[in-house]
Motif scaffolding. Structure first.
Motif, PDB file in Angstrom:
ATOM      1  N   MET A   1      68.166  59.064  15.780  1.00 44.10           N
ATOM      2  CA  MET A   1      69.617  58.531  14.868  1.00 44.10           C
ATOM      3  C   MET A   1      70.656  58.229  15.116  1.00 44.10           C
ATOM      4  N   THR A   2      71.309  60.207  15.180  1.00 44.31           N
ATOM      5  CA  THR A   2      72.440  59.702  15.479  1.00 44.31           C
ATOM      6  C   THR A   2      72.780  59.105  17.206  1.00 44.31           C
ATOM      7  N   SER A   3      71.774  59.506  18.105  1.00 42.54           N
ATOM      8  CA  SER A   3      71.980  58.890  19.510  1.00 42.54           C
ATOM      9  C   SER A   3      72.156  57.418  18.871  1.00 42.54           C
ATOM     10  N   TYR A   4      70.982  56.593  18.090  1.00 43.92           N
ATOM     11  CA  TYR A   4      70.851  55.061  18.096  1.00 43.92           C
ATOM     12  C   TYR A   4      72.875  55.011  17.264  1.00 43.92           C
ATOM     13  N   TYR A   5      72.868  55.456  16.311  1.00 44.75           N
ATOM     14  CA  TYR A   5      74.856  54.528  15.880  1.00 44.75           C
ATOM     15  C   TYR A   5      75.042  55.536  16.663  1.00 44.75           C
ATOM     16  N   ALA A   6      75.324  56.335  17.480  1.00 41.87           N
ATOM     17  CA  ALA A   6      76.391  56.867  17.597  1.00 41.87           C
ATOM     18  C   ALA A   6      77.097  55.457  18.848  1.00 41.87           C
ATOM     19  N   ARG A   7      76.602  54.491  19.408  1.00 41.50           N
ATOM     20  CA  ARG A   7      76.297  53.391  19.909  1.00 41.50           C
ATOM     21  C   ARG A   7      76.577  52.415  19.021  1.00 41.50           C
ATOM     22  N   ILE A   8      77.018  52.175  18.194  1.00 41.57           N
ATOM     23  CA  ILE A   8      77.624  50.828  16.785  1.00 41.57           C
ATOM     24  C   ILE A   8      79.365  51.337  16.965  1.00 41.57           C
ATOM     25  N   PRO A   9      80.032  50.225  17.490  1.00 42.81           N
ATOM     26  CA  PRO A   9      81.445  50.492  17.378  1.00 42.81           C
ATOM     27  C   PRO A   9      81.737  51.263  15.921  1.00 42.81           C
ATOM     28  N   ARG A  10      83.363  51.437  15.784  1.00 45.47           N
ATOM     29  CA  ARG A  10      83.438  52.175  14.279  1.00 45.47           C
ATOM     30  C   ARG A  10      84.139  51.322  14.052  1.00 45.47           C
ATOM     31  N   GLU A  11      84.611  50.155  14.816  1.00 46.35           N
ATOM     32  CA  GLU A  11      85.470  49.130  14.195  1.00 46.35           C
ATOM     33  C   GLU A  11      84.694  48.445  12.883  1.00 46.35           C
ATOM     34  N   ILE A  12      82.940  48.632  13.590  1.00 43.49           N
ATOM     35  CA  ILE A  12      82.341  47.300  12.217  1.00 43.49           C
ATOM     36  C   ILE A  12      82.971  48.771  11.001  1.00 43.49           C
ATOM     37  N   VAL A  13      82.694  50.032  11.088  1.00 37.47           N
ATOM     38  CA  VAL A  13      83.121  50.537  10.160  1.00 37.47           C
ATOM     39  C   VAL A  13      83.802  50.564   8.828  1.00 37.47           C
ATOM     40  N   GLU A  14      84.825  50.643  10.132  1.00 38.06           N
ATOM     41  CA  GLU A  14      86.367  50.425   9.644  1.00 38.06           C
ATOM     42  C   GLU A  14      87.049  48.961   9.316  1.00 38.06           C
ATOM     43  N   ALA A  15      85.646  47.944   9.461  1.00 34.95           N
ATOM     44  CA  ALA A  15      86.438  46.257   8.586  1.00 34.95           C
ATOM     45  C   ALA A  15      85.456  46.792   7.062  1.00 34.95           C
ATOM     46  N   ALA A  16      84.583  47.553   7.521  1.00 32.78           N
ATOM     47  CA  ALA A  16      84.123  47.018   6.345  1.00 32.78           C
ATOM     48  C   ALA A  16      84.565  47.909   5.170  1.00 32.78           C
ATOM     49  N   ARG A  17      85.391  48.887   5.662  1.00 21.83           N
ATOM     50  CA  ARG A  17      85.760  49.873   4.224  1.00 21.83           C
ATOM     51  C   ARG A  17      87.442  49.163   4.160  1.00 21.83           C
ATOM     52  N   VAL A  18      87.111  48.320   4.816  1.00 20.51           N
ATOM     53  CA  VAL A  18      89.120  47.672   4.426  1.00 20.51           C
ATOM     54  C   VAL A  18      88.867  46.318   3.682  1.00 20.51           C
TER      55      VAL A  18
END
Length: 275
Positions: free
Chosen positions: A156-173
């Motif tokens: 799961m870490t290997s898979y989630y590491a390929r997801i751009p962090r910008e998606i998480v940052e946009a959700a936090r914004v």
């Protein structure tokens, strides 16, 4: 012979031999399960005279395989659900969150992959005994979770590491909390890996014998694989009946792989190719 043809034959011949070595024991077991005890004694390697499910029915009815199958299903389902929950949360944390000691904890988790079960077998038995979880479904579920969680976290870490962090940052914004990001974004995006690791863990738990034999000591709590192993000792002279029990235990695994082989392959490779 052209070089390309030679290379093709050099790959095809070993693969065909491996396929035959894999399929032959399965076909042999099916053939033996179709025979009567007398027919097996007279001709062990010959083909069965007729197709019959008598040995499968007898193995199911006379040796309690139905109860063992229910135990296996309950333990496997509970273990897989707990593994997916903890593994996806840990994978999200290791890949997308920043906290002190993250890298060391992840390396520690990877190091747990190298520890064979035989090393922790005695401590596990003592801990489960002292906590009253020995010979119980929750105890075996926790044992499976501890054994297969490092693999789940790694995938799961290997898979989630390929997801751009910008998606998480946009959700936090947008005001999402950490748990909201995990539940609304990471879980839906992680469905391929979750399906893959869920199926693999289900196969691991269903096929396990050693851990189940250690934890489940009473006959009524046996899992299916342990029940089939005991069937060999209880009906040692009736090999066709034992083959019928083996076929019953292997049938769910074969069906799962037959229907989900594409999802297994896609889920395992998705973490390595995404992005």
């Amino acid at each position: 012979m052209p070089r390309r043809d030679f290379t093709g034959w050099a790959l095809a011949v070993p693969m065909c031999a491996l396929a035959v070595a894999t399929v032959f024991p399965m076909l042999f077991t099916v053939n033996v399960a179709m025979k009567s005890q007398r027919e097996y004694t007279l001709d062990r390697l010959g083909l069965a005279d007729r197709v019959t499910a008598a040995n499968l029915v007898d193995a199911w009815n006379t040796s309690g395989l139905g109860r063992y199958a229910f135990n296996s299903f309950a333990v496997t389902l509970g273990s897989v659900l707990l593994l997916l929950l903890l593994g996806s949360m840990a994978g999200f944390a290791f890949s997308q969150l920043t906290f002190r000691g993250r890298r060391r904890l992840f390396l520690l988790c990877l190091g747990a992959l190298m520890i064979p079960f035989q090393v922790i077998m005695v401590p596990l038995f003592r801990v489960l005994g002292q906590t009253g979880l020995l010979d119980s479904h929750p105890g075996l579920i926790l044992a499976y979770t501890g054994q297969f969680l490092p693999f789940t976290v790694f995938l799961m870490t290997s898979y989630y590491a390929r997801i751009p962090r910008e998606i998480v940052e946009a959700a936090r914004v947008d005001g999402c909390s950490t748990f909201a990001v995990y539940g609304r974004i990471m879980l839906p995006l992680g469905r391929p890996a979750l399906l893959s690791v869920g199926i693999l863990n289900a196969l691991f738990c269903w096929n396990d014998v050693l851990m189940s034999l250690l934890v489940m000591q009473s006959e009524q709590n046996r899992t299916l694989m342990v029940g089939v192993t005991a069937l060999r000792g209880q009906y040692s002279d009736d090999i066709p009946l034992f083959a019928g029990g083996v076929l019953i235990a292997a049938l769910p695994v074969m069906l799962v792989y037959l229907f989900f082989q594409k999802q297994i392959t896609d889920g395992v490779t998705a973490g390595a190719t995404k992005g």
